[in-house]
Design an enzyme around this catalytic site. Structure first.
Site, short mmCIF file in Angstrom:
data_model
loop_
_atom_site.label_atom_id
_atom_site.label_comp_id
_atom_site.label_asym_id
_atom_site.label_seq_id
_atom_site.Cartn_x
_atom_site.Cartn_y
_atom_site.Cartn_z
N GLU A 1 -4.49 -1.32 3.81
CA GLU A 1 -4.74 -0.87 2.44
C GLU A 1 -5.89 -1.64 1.82
O GLU A 1 -6.76 -1.07 1.16
CB GLU A 1 -3.47 -1.02 1.60
N LEU B 1 6.59 -2.03 -9.15
CA LEU B 1 6.56 -1.35 -7.85
C LEU B 1 5.62 -0.16 -7.91
O LEU B 1 5.40 0.44 -8.95
CB LEU B 1 7.97 -0.88 -7.48
N PRO C 1 4.63 -10.55 -5.64
CA PRO C 1 5.70 -10.81 -4.68
C PRO C 1 6.10 -9.53 -3.94
O PRO C 1 5.91 -8.42 -4.42
CB PRO C 1 6.86 -11.31 -5.56
N ARG C 2 6.68 -9.73 -2.77
CA ARG C 2 7.04 -8.61 -1.90
C ARG C 2 8.21 -7.79 -2.45
O ARG C 2 8.19 -6.58 -2.41
CB ARG C 2 7.38 -9.13 -0.51
N ASN D 1 1.00 -5.31 6.21
CA ASN D 1 -0.08 -4.36 6.43
C ASN D 1 -1.39 -4.82 5.75
O ASN D 1 -1.40 -5.14 4.57
CB ASN D 1 0.38 -3.01 5.86
N GLU E 1 7.22 4.00 8.88
CA GLU E 1 6.76 4.98 9.86
C GLU E 1 6.51 6.33 9.21
O GLU E 1 5.53 7.02 9.56
CB GLU E 1 7.79 5.11 10.98
N GLU F 1 2.38 0.05 -7.51
CA GLU F 1 1.05 -0.14 -8.10
C GLU F 1 0.15 -1.05 -7.27
O GLU F 1 -0.83 -1.60 -7.77
CB GLU F 1 1.19 -0.68 -9.52
#
Length: 444
Positions: free
Chosen positions: A362, A333, A283-284, A359, A68, A335
């Site tokens: 992007e 992370l 990967p997340r 999301n 948020e 990038e």
């Protein structure tokens, strides 16, 4: 009914304080930020002269967590740039830390202050309102906290839902029984919503004073250096003439789906004697990097791990390019825009898990068409609108994903640009709508 509910709600929070404090203490053992500035959670703020120092009537922006806060950054920056002061409230340390990082200079200049949101009690909110006396409040997304809404009304602080959406699952759930959540929604002074579809949904449950302002996530600044580096990385790796597919934010339970699709692509291209597309696999969570890389290697795919290259995402510093791998593995992370910029199309993770897709904005902002799985309830906006525009689609399972990638249906880039343009500029639209909503509040 709503008054009785609020009394019960406050009683639960008041008598549950020992449990809440125990929860914060437990979380604080792993992350001390949970127990730092604890007085703020009770509406107590120091120094006593803060309000005089900070200035009258700041804009209050409630961004409960990291996501948020990030969506609110363009709006907060615009408020500050036009001379407003801002107080942001958060529940998670990640959201607060991001506000303190992004707006460090404004905090130092007493233009912004980031604090914990008060606990859901009338007395904690009274302390918050005494300390800050906000001109009005903006609650990001759809955070429905009964005491927050009631306390703002009691303090005569107009409180608006901002960048709001009302997913169909939530409507179905909220429309059962006593409909208390919808009653609380009607206590807001108004709403700034993402699309006309969302305006209709809020209006149906009785929310008034609504403005359609678009999606703030489309206004988030895109790092041009990282985008340029991603495009250069595609050339460096030798894939400028190949199709590139980025699998972004792959979560637990989805890897088998993506592996099936990659095998199908490899078999098809081998049969046709043409180069296989380069897969960029991200990967997340960092905890999964090692496990997923090993899984992909065990499937016989050659990998180039991003972490094996120099730290800066700058192909000019990476040295000689290797043989083109099957997979460029994104185990870093911060990038993501670089990984997305490499792609011709993007598979957004989460959609093949009941928890829901992540999301897609992007990728769309960068002009990349999107594919995801069947579970799109978490991104109903903008997915429903993007699907209708032909720039995003969902597929039901691994076989359908493989078939879709083999078909290689690519929308016209102009359609993606038009969709993004129609849903962008939300910061300007929001700033323009706020005075109109405030005027309607004063007349009511």
């Amino acid at each position: 009914m709503i008054r009785a509910f609020l009394l019960l709600w406050s009683a639960v929070w008041t008598f549950g304080l020992p449990l809440i404090l125990f929860y914060l203490w437990r979380r604080g053992r792993k992350d001390p930020a949970y127990t730092a500035h604890l007085a703020e959670r009770f509406g107590r703020h120091a120094p006593q002269n803060f309000r005089r120092k900070f200035g009258p009537g700041p804009v209050w922006v409630h961004a409960v967590s990291l996501g948020e806060l990030r969506s609110a950054v363009p709006l907060i920056r615009a408020l500050l740039d036009r001379g407003d002061t801002v107080v942001t409230t958060h529940f998670t340390p990640a959201g607060r830390a991001e506000a303190e990082r992004v707006f460090a200079a404004d905090i130092a200049a007493d233009r912004l202050r980031a604090v914990w949101v008060p606990l859901e009690t009338a007395w904690a909110y009274r302390g918050f309102f005494r300390a800050f006396r906000p001109a009005y409040g903006l609650v990001m997304e759809i955070e429905i906290w009964p005491r927050m809404v009631a306390a703002a009304r009691a303090a005569r602080v107009p409180l608006f839902m901002c960048n709001a959406q009302y997913p169909s699952r939530a409507i179905t759930r909220d429309s059962k029984g006593l409909r208390l959540r919808q009653a609380v929604m009607r206590g807001f002074a108004g709403a700034l919503v993402k699309s006309d579809l969302q305006r209709q949904r809020f209006a149906v449950v009785g929310v008034q004073n609504i403005a359609v302002t678009g999606e703030l996530r489309f206004d988030q600044p895109v790092p041009p250096a990282l985008v340029a580096a991603g495009q250069a990385a595609r050339v460096w790796i030798g894939a400028q003439d190949r199709r590139v597919i980025t699998i972004a934010s792959a979560i637990e339970g989805e890897d088998a789906t993506y592996i099936h699709a990659i095998h199908a692509l490899r078999a098809d291209h081998a049969a046709k004697a043409i180069p296989m597309p380069l897969i960029v696999y991200v990967p997340r969570r960092p905890e999964r990097f090692k496990e997923v890389a090993q899984t992909l290697a065990d499937q016989g795919f050659s990998l180039l791990r991003r972490s094996s290259l120099p730290a800066t995402f700058d192909p000019d510093t990476w040295g000689a390019s290797p043989d083109i791998p099957d997979i460029f593995f994104g185990d870093t992370l911060g990038e993501m825009y670089g990984y997305l910029a490499m792609a011709d199309q993007v598979i957004v993770g989460g959609g093949f898990n009941p928890k829901g897709a992540h999301n897609i904005s992007e990728a769309l902002v960068l002009g990349k068409p999107v594919i995801t799985g069947p579970h799109t309830h978490t991104i109903e906006y903008p997915f429903a609108e993007a699907e209708a525009a032909g720039v995003a689609r969902s597929v039901p399972d691994a076989a359908a994903l493989a078939a879709d990638l083999l078909a290689n249906r690519q929308p016209d880039p102009a359609h993606i640009a038009a969709f993004v343009a129609a849903h962008s500029d939300a910061t300007r639209k929001t700033l323009a709508a706020i005075p109109q909503l405030l005027a309607a509040v004063r007349l009511s």
